[in-house]
Design a protein around this motif. Sequence first.
Motif, PDB file in Angstrom:
ATOM      1  N   ALA A  90       0.813  -1.251  -0.063  1.00  0.00           N
ATOM      2  CA  ALA A  90      -0.022  -0.015  -0.165  1.00  0.00           C
ATOM      3  C   ALA A  90       0.724   1.241   0.056  1.00  0.00           C
ATOM      4  O   ALA A  90       0.541   2.328  -0.456  1.00  0.00           O
ATOM      5  CB  ALA A  90      -0.882  -0.079   1.286  1.00  0.00           C
ATOM      6  N   ALA A  91       1.912   1.267   0.737  1.00  0.00           N
ATOM      7  CA  ALA A  91       2.849   2.398   0.769  1.00  0.00           C
ATOM      8  C   ALA A  91       3.741   2.561  -0.689  1.00  0.00           C
ATOM      9  O   ALA A  91       3.845   3.835  -1.049  1.00  0.00           O
ATOM     10  CB  ALA A  91       3.842   2.353   2.060  1.00  0.00           C
ATOM     11  N   ASP A  92       4.240   1.655  -1.135  1.00  0.00           N
ATOM     12  CA  ASP A  92       4.848   1.836  -2.126  1.00  0.00           C
ATOM     13  C   ASP A  92       4.399   1.596  -3.437  1.00  0.00           C
ATOM     14  O   ASP A  92       4.868   2.093  -4.604  1.00  0.00           O
ATOM     15  CB  ASP A  92       6.157   0.624  -2.183  1.00  0.00           C
ATOM     16  CG  ASP A  92       7.211   0.877  -1.018  1.00  0.00           C
ATOM     17  OD1 ASP A  92       7.029   1.679  -0.447  1.00  0.00           O
ATOM     18  OD2 ASP A  92       7.837  -0.106  -0.846  1.00  0.00           O
ATOM     19  N   HIS A  93       3.201   1.231  -3.690  1.00  0.00           N
ATOM     20  CA  HIS A  93       2.433   0.896  -4.778  1.00  0.00           C
ATOM     21  C   HIS A  93       0.897   1.364  -4.577  1.00  0.00           C
ATOM     22  O   HIS A  93       0.018   0.606  -4.937  1.00  0.00           O
ATOM     23  CB  HIS A  93       2.318  -0.419  -5.197  1.00  0.00           C
ATOM     24  CG  HIS A  93       3.672  -1.153  -5.025  1.00  0.00           C
ATOM     25  ND1 HIS A  93       4.662  -0.761  -6.432  1.00  0.00           N
ATOM     26  CD2 HIS A  93       4.286  -1.844  -4.495  1.00  0.00           C
ATOM     27  CE1 HIS A  93       5.836  -1.785  -6.018  1.00  0.00           C
ATOM     28  NE2 HIS A  93       5.840  -2.090  -4.744  1.00  0.00           N
ATOM     29  N   PRO A  94       0.854   2.538  -4.212  1.00  0.00           N
ATOM     30  CA  PRO A  94      -0.640   3.098  -3.729  1.00  0.00           C
ATOM     31  C   PRO A  94      -1.525   3.001  -4.898  1.00  0.00           C
ATOM     32  O   PRO A  94      -3.090   2.917  -4.724  1.00  0.00           O
ATOM     33  CB  PRO A  94      -0.463   4.435  -3.373  1.00  0.00           C
ATOM     34  CG  PRO A  94       0.877   4.940  -4.174  1.00  0.00           C
ATOM     35  CD  PRO A  94       1.556   3.721  -4.166  1.00  0.00           C
ATOM     36  N   ASP A  95      -1.223   3.222  -6.158  1.00  0.00           N
ATOM     37  CA  ASP A  95      -2.390   2.970  -7.187  1.00  0.00           C
ATOM     38  C   ASP A  95      -2.796   1.557  -7.337  1.00  0.00           C
ATOM     39  O   ASP A  95      -3.692   1.315  -8.204  1.00  0.00           O
ATOM     40  CB  ASP A  95      -1.611   3.381  -8.555  1.00  0.00           C
ATOM     41  CG  ASP A  95      -0.445   2.652  -8.732  1.00  0.00           C
ATOM     42  OD1 ASP A  95       0.444   2.237  -8.098  1.00  0.00           O
ATOM     43  OD2 ASP A  95      -0.236   2.616  -9.943  1.00  0.00           O
ATOM     44  N   ARG A  96      -2.094   0.635  -6.982  1.00  0.00           N
ATOM     45  CA  ARG A  96      -2.646  -0.820  -7.091  1.00  0.00           C
ATOM     46  C   ARG A  96      -3.377  -1.373  -5.708  1.00  0.00           C
ATOM     47  O   ARG A  96      -3.811  -2.522  -5.795  1.00  0.00           O
ATOM     48  CB  ARG A  96      -1.492  -1.578  -7.066  1.00  0.00           C
ATOM     49  CG  ARG A  96      -0.220  -1.413  -8.001  1.00  0.00           C
ATOM     50  CD  ARG A  96      -0.811  -1.118  -9.399  1.00  0.00           C
ATOM     51  NE  ARG A  96      -1.259  -2.321 -10.089  1.00  0.00           N
ATOM     52  CZ  ARG A  96      -0.605  -2.911 -10.818  1.00  0.00           C
ATOM     53  NH1 ARG A  96       0.735  -2.894 -10.854  1.00  0.00           N
ATOM     54  NH2 ARG A  96      -1.050  -4.073 -11.455  1.00  0.00           N
ATOM     55  N   VAL A  97      -3.579  -0.518  -4.713  1.00  0.00           N
ATOM     56  CA  VAL A  97      -4.544  -0.822  -3.526  1.00  0.00           C
ATOM     57  C   VAL A  97      -5.829  -0.040  -3.365  1.00  0.00           C
ATOM     58  O   VAL A  97      -5.568   1.275  -3.552  1.00  0.00           O
ATOM     59  CB  VAL A  97      -3.613  -0.992  -2.268  1.00  0.00           C
ATOM     60  CG1 VAL A  97      -4.486  -1.195  -1.071  1.00  0.00           C
ATOM     61  CG2 VAL A  97      -2.494  -1.790  -2.534  1.00  0.00           C
ATOM     62  N   GLY A  98      -6.769  -0.557  -3.413  1.00  0.00           N
ATOM     63  CA  GLY A  98      -8.123  -0.189  -3.142  1.00  0.00           C
ATOM     64  C   GLY A  98      -8.315   0.275  -1.586  1.00  0.00           C
ATOM     65  O   GLY A  98      -8.077   1.257  -1.160  1.00  0.00           O
ATOM     66  N   ARG A  99      -8.797  -0.869  -0.960  1.00  0.00           N
ATOM     67  CA  ARG A  99      -8.891  -0.775   0.609  1.00  0.00           C
ATOM     68  C   ARG A  99      -8.116  -1.787   1.021  1.00  0.00           C
ATOM     69  O   ARG A  99      -7.506  -2.697   0.428  1.00  0.00           O
ATOM     70  CB  ARG A  99     -10.475  -1.086   0.999  1.00  0.00           C
ATOM     71  CG  ARG A  99     -11.299   0.111   0.580  1.00  0.00           C
ATOM     72  CD  ARG A  99     -12.834  -0.256   1.169  1.00  0.00           C
ATOM     73  NE  ARG A  99     -13.323   1.108   1.145  1.00  0.00           N
ATOM     74  CZ  ARG A  99     -13.620   1.866   2.340  1.00  0.00           C
ATOM     75  NH1 ARG A  99     -13.530   1.417   3.350  1.00  0.00           N
ATOM     76  NH2 ARG A  99     -14.106   3.326   2.099  1.00  0.00           N
ATOM     77  N   LEU A 100      -7.591  -1.396   2.201  1.00  0.00           N
ATOM     78  CA  LEU A 100      -6.824  -2.227   2.975  1.00  0.00           C
ATOM     79  C   LEU A 100      -6.890  -2.926   4.244  1.00  0.00           C
ATOM     80  O   LEU A 100      -7.552  -1.866   5.170  1.00  0.00           O
ATOM     81  CB  LEU A 100      -5.266  -1.258   3.192  1.00  0.00           C
ATOM     82  CG  LEU A 100      -4.013  -1.801   3.842  1.00  0.00           C
ATOM     83  CD1 LEU A 100      -3.427  -3.119   2.972  1.00  0.00           C
ATOM     84  CD2 LEU A 100      -3.084  -0.958   4.163  1.00  0.00           C
ATOM     85  N   ALA A 120      -4.671   4.257   1.082  1.00  0.00           N
ATOM     86  CA  ALA A 120      -5.778   3.469   0.978  1.00  0.00           C
ATOM     87  C   ALA A 120      -6.708   3.561   2.337  1.00  0.00           C
ATOM     88  O   ALA A 120      -5.974   3.491   3.277  1.00  0.00           O
ATOM     89  CB  ALA A 120      -5.183   2.095   0.882  1.00  0.00           C
ATOM     90  N   PRO A 121      -8.023   3.637   2.325  1.00  0.00           N
ATOM     91  CA  PRO A 121      -8.800   3.195   3.558  1.00  0.00           C
ATOM     92  C   PRO A 121      -8.339   1.973   4.210  1.00  0.00           C
ATOM     93  O   PRO A 121      -8.294   0.978   3.576  1.00  0.00           O
ATOM     94  CB  PRO A 121     -10.257   3.354   2.957  1.00  0.00           C
ATOM     95  CG  PRO A 121     -10.087   4.104   1.736  1.00  0.00           C
ATOM     96  CD  PRO A 121      -8.493   3.774   0.998  1.00  0.00           C
ATOM     97  N   PRO A 168      -2.987   7.141   7.976  1.00  0.00           N
ATOM     98  CA  PRO A 168      -4.025   8.200   8.177  1.00  0.00           C
ATOM     99  C   PRO A 168      -5.366   7.814   8.180  1.00  0.00           C
ATOM    100  O   PRO A 168      -5.596   6.776   7.274  1.00  0.00           O
ATOM    101  CB  PRO A 168      -3.763   9.165   6.966  1.00  0.00           C
ATOM    102  CG  PRO A 168      -2.299   8.835   6.571  1.00  0.00           C
ATOM    103  CD  PRO A 168      -2.152   7.559   6.985  1.00  0.00           C
ATOM    104  N   ASP A 169      -6.213   8.063   9.046  1.00  0.00           N
ATOM    105  CA  ASP A 169      -7.701   7.768   9.230  1.00  0.00           C
ATOM    106  C   ASP A 169      -7.785   6.320   9.415  1.00  0.00           C
ATOM    107  O   ASP A 169      -8.991   5.811   8.991  1.00  0.00           O
ATOM    108  CB  ASP A 169      -8.256   8.318   7.992  1.00  0.00           C
ATOM    109  CG  ASP A 169      -8.246   9.797   8.008  1.00  0.00           C
ATOM    110  OD1 ASP A 169      -8.168  10.526   9.041  1.00  0.00           O
ATOM    111  OD2 ASP A 169      -7.923  10.452   6.638  1.00  0.00           O
ATOM    112  N   ALA A 170      -6.828   5.637   9.827  1.00  0.00           N
ATOM    113  CA  ALA A 170      -7.055   4.127   9.756  1.00  0.00           C
ATOM    114  C   ALA A 170      -8.208   3.747  10.984  1.00  0.00           C
ATOM    115  O   ALA A 170      -8.363   4.454  12.145  1.00  0.00           O
ATOM    116  CB  ALA A 170      -5.832   3.207  10.451  1.00  0.00           C
ATOM    117  N   ARG A 171      -9.043   2.717  10.691  1.00  0.00           N
ATOM    118  CA  ARG A 171     -10.026   2.277  11.695  1.00  0.00           C
ATOM    119  C   ARG A 171      -9.261   1.193  12.228  1.00  0.00           C
ATOM    120  O   ARG A 171      -8.653   0.421  11.815  1.00  0.00           O
ATOM    121  CB  ARG A 171     -11.333   2.026  11.225  1.00  0.00           C
ATOM    122  CG  ARG A 171     -11.660   3.031  10.176  1.00  0.00           C
ATOM    123  CD  ARG A 171     -13.361   2.730   9.558  1.00  0.00           C
ATOM    124  NE  ARG A 171     -13.533   3.474   8.531  1.00  0.00           N
ATOM    125  CZ  ARG A 171     -14.793   3.302   7.789  1.00  0.00           C
ATOM    126  NH1 ARG A 171     -15.301   2.226   8.007  1.00  0.00           N
ATOM    127  NH2 ARG A 171     -15.145   4.167   6.788  1.00  0.00           N
TER     128      ARG A 171
END
Length: 268
Positions: free
Chosen positions: A105-115, A206-207, A232-235
């Motif tokens: 998610a950190a290095d390839h942000p365009d490949r991850v929708g939700r995490l 990613a959310p 950021p904004d993690a649940r």
Amino acid sequence: MPLATAADGTAIHYLTHGSGDPLVLLSGQSNDHHWWDPVRDAFAARFTTVVIDHRGTGGSGRPDTDTYSTPGFARDVVAVLDHAGIGRAHVYGTSMGGRIAQFLAADHPDRVGRLVLGCTSPGGPHAVERGPAVRAALGQADPDAVRRALLELMYTPGWLAEQERLRPGREYHTLGDPTMPAYARRRHLRASNRHDAWDALPRVKAPTLVVHGTDDTFNPAANVPLLAGRIPDARTFLVPGARHAYFEEFADVATEPVLAFLAQPPLP
């Protein structure tokens, strides 16, 4: 048998099942895609699931080289997405799979929708590590004693007793791929131990949902606020009474909240 090719030429085996938006499920250290067998159908009912054999496990290549790391495993996932023709996918990683998912998610942000990060930690000096009693139990010379210790770290005693009553001698898919060579196990352990995503986590766009069993001593639940505080904004979602394999033993509690999180909103 679908095989992607990693940047170093290693073959990475993966399987797809289900329909809907793609969802990558990442298993723990020294485990192959069977880690997800007990719960995969529940996710495949709503998503096109992608399960992967990490290098060194299952049907993937097993190089005896210094190519095992959590950022490297994340690049292997990208190779799988490319081979499968998937631009962006949701990602649910547990244990070491959660560590891999952090770098994905950190290095390839365009490949991850939700995490979704399950029973994992940021690693490095900021993480809360397992205690000396756990390390001693896993370091015993008797392999049967180590297996029993690992089972008790994964599952509650009552559930294990019930499984033995209902399915004597059943196979557990969270204890490691038995076909792995010793060198690959060592390289997996080293990759997990060297994980440190502390500086990378604020880059996650990613959310994110962080899930953990409250009684997990294998990877202490004290890592939950550390991860949530850096992303950021993690649940967060805690599973009361659960140990490391919360996603299996407590599937009736843990699966639906994860599905609900992944389902909103749809992938852009």
